[in-house]
Design a protein around this motif. Sequence first.
Motif, short mmCIF file in Angstrom:
data_model
loop_
_atom_site.label_atom_id
_atom_site.label_comp_id
_atom_site.label_asym_id
_atom_site.label_seq_id
_atom_site.Cartn_x
_atom_site.Cartn_y
_atom_site.Cartn_z
N THR A 272 28.45 -62.00 -3.31
CA THR A 272 27.65 -61.99 -4.51
C THR A 272 26.42 -61.18 -4.48
O THR A 272 25.88 -60.15 -5.00
CB THR A 272 27.50 -63.17 -5.47
OG1 THR A 272 28.97 -63.83 -5.56
CG2 THR A 272 26.98 -62.77 -6.70
N HIS A 273 25.50 -61.55 -3.25
CA HIS A 273 24.37 -61.15 -2.99
C HIS A 273 24.23 -59.71 -2.96
O HIS A 273 23.67 -58.78 -3.07
CB HIS A 273 23.50 -61.92 -2.06
CG HIS A 273 22.29 -61.18 -1.48
ND1 HIS A 273 22.38 -60.34 -0.44
CD2 HIS A 273 21.06 -61.47 -2.10
CE1 HIS A 273 20.96 -59.90 -0.22
NE2 HIS A 273 20.41 -60.63 -1.20
N ASP A 274 25.19 -59.33 -1.61
CA ASP A 274 25.37 -57.98 -1.38
C ASP A 274 25.67 -56.91 -2.60
O ASP A 274 25.45 -55.74 -2.74
CB ASP A 274 26.24 -57.85 -0.12
CG ASP A 274 25.75 -58.48 0.97
OD1 ASP A 274 24.36 -58.80 1.14
OD2 ASP A 274 26.47 -58.46 2.16
N THR A 275 26.86 -57.40 -3.34
CA THR A 275 27.39 -56.96 -4.57
C THR A 275 26.30 -56.44 -5.51
O THR A 275 26.19 -55.33 -5.97
CB THR A 275 28.51 -57.57 -5.00
OG1 THR A 275 29.51 -57.77 -4.19
CG2 THR A 275 29.09 -56.60 -5.90
N VAL A 276 25.72 -57.51 -5.81
CA VAL A 276 24.41 -57.31 -6.80
C VAL A 276 23.55 -56.51 -6.20
O VAL A 276 22.82 -55.68 -7.33
CB VAL A 276 24.08 -58.69 -7.34
CG1 VAL A 276 22.54 -58.73 -8.35
CG2 VAL A 276 24.91 -59.61 -8.00
N GLY A 277 23.09 -56.52 -4.97
CA GLY A 277 22.06 -55.73 -4.49
C GLY A 277 22.67 -54.24 -4.55
O GLY A 277 21.74 -53.47 -4.80
N ASP A 278 23.86 -54.09 -4.30
CA ASP A 278 24.41 -52.60 -4.41
C ASP A 278 24.10 -52.30 -5.74
O ASP A 278 23.93 -50.73 -6.19
CB ASP A 278 25.94 -52.64 -4.06
CG ASP A 278 25.92 -52.76 -2.67
OD1 ASP A 278 25.14 -52.60 -1.87
OD2 ASP A 278 27.25 -52.94 -2.20
N LEU A 279 24.61 -52.89 -6.94
CA LEU A 279 24.15 -52.65 -8.31
C LEU A 279 22.79 -52.19 -8.57
O LEU A 279 22.65 -51.50 -9.11
CB LEU A 279 24.90 -53.60 -9.32
CG LEU A 279 26.20 -54.13 -9.04
CD1 LEU A 279 26.90 -55.11 -10.04
CD2 LEU A 279 27.20 -52.78 -9.65
#
Length: 396
Positions: A272-279
């Motif tokens: 979740t952290h990496d995905t939200v960071g990408d967004l």
Amino acid sequence: MPPALMSHASMPGVSPSHHSREAVDVSRGAVAPKKDPAVCPTDDEAQVPRNPAKDKRSLDYVWRSGVAGGLAGCAAKTVVAPLDRVKILFQAHNPHFLKYTGSWFGVGAAIKDIYHQDGTLGLFRGHSATLLRIFPYAAIKFLAYEQIRAVVIPNREKETPFRRLISGSMAGVTSVFFTYPLEVIRVRLAFETKKEGRSSLRSICKQIYQERIYRKPAAAAELVGASGSTARAAATTVASAAAPSHGLANFYRGFSPTLLGMLPYAGMSFLTHDTVGDLLRHPKVAAYTTLPKPENHPAGKPVPLRSWAELTAGGIAGLVSQTASYPLEVIRRRMQVGGVVGDGHRMRIGETARIIIRERGFRGFFVGLTIGYAKVMPMAAAAFYTYERFKMLFGI
């Protein structure tokens, strides 16, 4: 000599050496074409990176990422230490705090009660053991994630949500295996109250080590009526079942549900952290969410997020991961304090789950979840923020 050359050679102020330098310059210009200007300032960096990518397997990267992860874990746990103690008292059904469960007002009342009994230090009861556990735990977790991720995701083309989930889950399992005994000690210290009397760290360790575990002899007792060798085997089985056992295995009470819970917790947290960071790094919002690259920024690493964006990514990661793993966390807490509550025998996952269902039904698996949200969101936000900022400081 031709007239043109003679006239040129006879011109004042022009020497043969000057002609040779001009010829060399012309020949150099023909061999080395002029470099096209960069389309944007980052193109030059793309052609010749200011800081090459770090080797994640180098000793320098290992110790830097380990220290950054350990400090991130300590900062996060210190922020939420009072809520962490109240949550443990609720989950483990401490008899003095059962009246406070079920509402936010109960949380405040429990904190107030602890403060009146033990003072400010009472809210941090067991926190020293927490820091002793969390530094190596967080250091191993973040370090393992970086190392496992480098193997599972060797390049951008293979970076998928599933690979991120696997990398985070394996990192969580690795860290919890090496630090679980300290977690059991911390829970025991936090479970105690002043009314029950205080125990030292040494006495807690001794108590856990010496707790005896009796296995139920029911299945073996059914064979006692048999004759001959079967009867002797039955007697032996009954005796071995009744014989107490103790030792280091007591420090791994609740380890099985911990492993099961860590798979979704750590996996969903990093994913979740990496995905939200990408967004948040999307070109449409990057101007508002990202910082300029620092001078020591390694090549190939995503640009750093602003403070509010990094805290947001960490908080959402904590919310998702807590929801996915909370029922198994409740089971683990009940198993860890099995020597304090009940008859002292070691409870298994299924037995503990049945007790919870019998006492409170399905909602019993989510007792203290509101406290869990209030605790884990700032904790995860602080952990990821501190880790990313120390990585910037260390240039990794």
